[in-house]
Motif scaffolding. Structure first.
Motif, mmCIF file in Angstrom:
data_model
loop_
_atom_site.group_PDB
_atom_site.id
_atom_site.type_symbol
_atom_site.label_atom_id
_atom_site.label_comp_id
_atom_site.label_asym_id
_atom_site.label_seq_id
_atom_site.Cartn_x
_atom_site.Cartn_y
_atom_site.Cartn_z
ATOM 1 N N VAL A 113 -3.871 -74.600 -21.598
ATOM 2 C CA VAL A 113 -2.980 -73.955 -22.568
ATOM 3 C C VAL A 113 -3.249 -74.520 -23.969
ATOM 4 C CG1 VAL A 113 -0.578 -73.591 -23.250
ATOM 5 C CG2 VAL A 113 -1.204 -73.607 -20.824
ATOM 6 N N PRO A 114 -3.439 -73.666 -24.986
ATOM 7 C CA PRO A 114 -3.636 -74.168 -26.349
ATOM 8 C C PRO A 114 -2.318 -74.653 -26.944
ATOM 9 C CG PRO A 114 -3.673 -71.766 -26.338
ATOM 10 C CD PRO A 114 -3.547 -72.201 -24.902
ATOM 11 N N VAL A 115 -2.213 -75.945 -27.209
ATOM 12 C CA VAL A 115 -0.953 -76.546 -27.645
ATOM 13 C C VAL A 115 -0.956 -76.899 -29.134
ATOM 14 C CG1 VAL A 115 -0.396 -77.427 -25.359
ATOM 15 C CG2 VAL A 115 -1.734 -78.844 -26.934
ATOM 16 N N MET A 116 -2.131 -76.858 -29.758
ATOM 17 C CA MET A 116 -2.253 -77.190 -31.177
ATOM 18 C C MET A 116 -3.407 -76.374 -31.746
ATOM 19 S SD MET A 116 -3.168 -80.939 -32.793
ATOM 20 C CE MET A 116 -1.854 -81.702 -31.843
ATOM 21 N N GLY A 117 -3.222 -75.863 -32.958
ATOM 22 C CA GLY A 117 -4.287 -75.068 -33.545
ATOM 23 C C GLY A 117 -4.336 -75.157 -35.056
ATOM 24 N N VAL A 118 -5.547 -75.080 -35.579
ATOM 25 C CA VAL A 118 -5.778 -75.034 -37.027
ATOM 26 C C VAL A 118 -6.798 -73.942 -37.299
ATOM 27 C CG1 VAL A 118 -6.707 -76.258 -39.038
ATOM 28 C CG2 VAL A 118 -5.266 -77.477 -37.393
ATOM 29 N N ILE A 119 -6.479 -73.058 -38.245
ATOM 30 C CA ILE A 119 -7.421 -72.042 -38.704
ATOM 31 C C ILE A 119 -7.474 -72.121 -40.224
ATOM 32 C CG2 ILE A 119 -7.814 -69.557 -38.979
ATOM 33 C CD1 ILE A 119 -6.751 -69.145 -36.183
ATOM 34 N N GLN A 245 -3.362 -61.097 -21.206
ATOM 35 C CA GLN A 245 -4.496 -60.370 -20.671
ATOM 36 C C GLN A 245 -4.118 -58.893 -20.596
ATOM 37 O OE1 GLN A 245 -6.182 -62.145 -17.075
ATOM 38 N NE2 GLN A 245 -5.167 -64.072 -17.571
ATOM 39 N N ALA A 246 -5.016 -58.022 -20.998
ATOM 40 C CA ALA A 246 -4.726 -56.591 -21.029
ATOM 41 C C ALA A 246 -4.325 -56.107 -19.640
ATOM 42 C CB ALA A 246 -5.942 -55.823 -21.531
ATOM 43 N N GLY A 247 -3.189 -55.393 -19.577
ATOM 44 C CA GLY A 247 -2.717 -54.850 -18.313
ATOM 45 C C GLY A 247 -1.988 -55.846 -17.440
ATOM 46 N N LYS A 248 -1.780 -57.073 -17.928
ATOM 47 C CA LYS A 248 -1.107 -58.104 -17.133
ATOM 48 C C LYS A 248 -0.041 -58.790 -17.979
ATOM 49 C CE LYS A 248 -5.207 -59.265 -14.361
ATOM 50 N NZ LYS A 248 -6.067 -60.369 -13.897
ATOM 51 N N GLU A 249 0.852 -59.509 -17.304
ATOM 52 C CA GLU A 249 1.861 -60.319 -17.988
ATOM 53 C C GLU A 249 1.394 -61.763 -18.125
ATOM 54 O OE1 GLU A 249 4.724 -59.432 -19.286
ATOM 55 O OE2 GLU A 249 4.745 -57.331 -18.664
ATOM 56 N N GLU A 250 0.115 -62.009 -17.855
ATOM 57 C CA GLU A 250 -0.412 -63.369 -17.840
ATOM 58 C C GLU A 250 -1.151 -63.681 -19.139
ATOM 59 O OE1 GLU A 250 -2.929 -63.521 -14.447
ATOM 60 O OE2 GLU A 250 -1.371 -62.789 -13.074
ATOM 61 N N PRO A 251 -0.908 -64.859 -19.734
ATOM 62 C CA PRO A 251 -1.609 -65.218 -20.972
ATOM 63 C C PRO A 251 -3.059 -65.610 -20.722
ATOM 64 C CG PRO A 251 -0.215 -67.034 -20.261
ATOM 65 C CD PRO A 251 0.068 -65.892 -19.325
ATOM 66 N N LEU A 252 -3.837 -65.632 -21.788
ATOM 67 C CA LEU A 252 -5.202 -66.140 -21.691
ATOM 68 C C LEU A 252 -5.162 -67.618 -21.309
ATOM 69 C CD1 LEU A 252 -7.057 -64.698 -24.838
ATOM 70 C CD2 LEU A 252 -6.934 -63.749 -22.520
ATOM 71 N N LEU A 253 -6.144 -68.044 -20.534
ATOM 72 C CA LEU A 253 -6.284 -69.442 -20.153
ATOM 73 C C LEU A 253 -7.628 -69.968 -20.648
ATOM 74 C CD1 LEU A 253 -4.916 -69.281 -16.501
ATOM 75 C CD2 LEU A 253 -3.696 -70.027 -18.562
ATOM 76 N N TYR A 254 -7.741 -71.305 -20.760
ATOM 77 C CA TYR A 254 -8.899 -71.906 -21.407
ATOM 78 C C TYR A 254 -9.557 -72.984 -20.550
ATOM 79 C CZ TYR A 254 -7.276 -69.228 -25.318
ATOM 80 O OH TYR A 254 -6.892 -68.169 -26.116
ATOM 81 N N ASN A 255 -10.797 -73.277 -20.930
ATOM 82 C CA ASN A 255 -11.671 -74.188 -20.193
ATOM 83 C C ASN A 255 -11.917 -73.666 -18.783
ATOM 84 O OD1 ASN A 255 -13.369 -76.439 -19.977
ATOM 85 N ND2 ASN A 255 -11.735 -77.698 -19.101
#
Length: 272
Positions: A113-119, A245-255
Motif C-alpha cells: 500500500v502506498p503510504v507516502m508520496g511526493v510528486i 482496479q477497473a470493474g472491481k472494488e479493489e485498489p491497486l497493489l504494489y511490489n
C-alpha cells in the motif's frame, strides 16, 4: 512512518527536478534520446534524476525500486516489507515535446500500500506531498527546501482536496494514451451527467488533479507501471481518493511479481 522520510523524498524530488531542468532548459540539448527494450524514449535526464534520487534515499533503511534502476527478481523483492517506488521522470514523451507536463514521482510503499508520496512538477515548480496520517498538500514556487521543517511546509501549503473548484463533472484523461475504451467511458459519463468537461494532461498530474479537486475522475484503460502511479496513489489516498482496479472494488497493489498495473479508475471513495 517517520516524518524525516517525507523530507528525504521532498529533497530528492526537488534535486531531481533541478537536474531535469538543467537539460530541459538547455536550447542546445537534443535530450540524447535513446531507446529502451520496450522502445520507449529514454533521456539523459531520466538517468541524472534517478542518480539524484538514489543519493538522497540511500540514507533510509528501505530498498529502491526505480524505473531507471535495476529491477531485482520477485524472489528477492517479495521479502521487502517497505520500499521506495520511484519514477525519476514520468512523462518522457511530454518532456520531449517540451510541453512541461512531466513529473518526478517518489512513493513509500508498506505491505503493498502506498503510504507516502511526493510528486514534483519542475517546470511549474509545484510540489505535492502526502502521508496517510498527515493528509495531502500542494505547494507552489518550490525549488529547494533549505532548512524548512515539515510543519512549516504543511502550514504554507494548500490542504487537498480543495472544495467547489468546478460545477460540471470533470474527467481527466491522458494526453498521449487516449484509447477507444477511454473514449467509450467518457461517452458513458456524458449520458450520466448533464454537463461533462474533459481535461487532457500528461504524466501523474492526472491523479493529482483528482486529488486536488479539479477533476472528478481519471479513467486509465491503457498500460501503466507501478512507478507511474504509486506516488499519485499515496497522494490520492491521503486526500480521501482511491484508485480502484477497473470493474472491481479493489485498489491497486504494489511490489507485485508483475509490475504492470491493471486498468484503473481514480475517483472519490464516496462516489461509488
Amino acid at each position: 512512518m517517520e516524518r524525516q522520510y517525507i523530507l528525504n523524498a521532498i529533497d530528492a524530488a526537488l534535486k531531481a527536478g533541478e537536474k531535469i531542468l538543467s537539460i530541459y532548459n538547455d536550447p542546445a540539448s537534443d535530450f540524447q534520446i535513446e531507446r529502451k527494450a520496450d522502445n520507449s524514449p529514454l533521456t539523459i535526464a531520466d538517468r541524472r534524476a534517478h542518480e539524484a534520487i538514489s543519493d538522497f534515499l540511500c540514507s533510509t533503511p528501505f530498498p529502491l525500486l526505480s524505473e531507471e534502476g535495476k529491477h531485482l527478481p520477485y524472489a528477492e523483492r517479495k521479502n521487502w516489507d517497505t520500499l521506495w517506488i520511484v519514477d525519476p521522470l514520468d512523462g518522457t514523451k511530454e518532456f520531449i515535446k517540451r510541453n512541461g507536463e512531466f513529473t518526478v514521482n517518489i512513493a513509500l510503499v508498506h505491505k503493498s500500500v502506498p503510504v507516502m508520496g511526493v510528486i514534483y512538477l519542475p517546470v511549474k515548480k509545484e510540489l505535492y506531498f502526502a502521508e496517510e496520517n498527515l493528509g495531502a498538500y500542494k505547494l507552489t514556487g518550490m525549488v529547494a527546501r533549505k532548512e524548512t521543517s515539515l510543519d512549516d511546509l504543511m502550514a504554507s501549503a494548500v490542504r487537498l482536496p480543495e472544495k467547489s473548484l468546478h460545477d460540471s463533472f470533470v474527467i481527466v484523461a491522458s494526453r498521449s494514451h487516449l484509447t477507444p475504451e477511454t473514449e467509450a467511458y467518457i461517452e458513458e459519463m456524458k449520458r450520466c451527467h448533464p454537463e461533462v468537461e474533459l481535461i487532457s494532461s500528461g504524466s501523474s498530474i492526472k491523479i493529482c488533479l483528482v486529488a486536488e479537486g479539479k477533476a472528478d475522475v481519471y479513467p486509465r484503460f491503457a498500460p501503466t507501471m507501478e512507478w507511474d502511479t504509486a506516488a499519485g496513489h499515496a497522494i490520492a489516498r491521503a486526500a480521501g481518493i482511491e484508485i480502484y482496479q477497473a470493474g472491481k472494488e479493489e485498489p491497486l497493489l504494489y511490489n507485485k511479481e508483475d509490475l504492470l498495473n491493471p486498468w484503473f479508475i481514480v475517483e472519490t471513495k464516496h462516489s461509488k
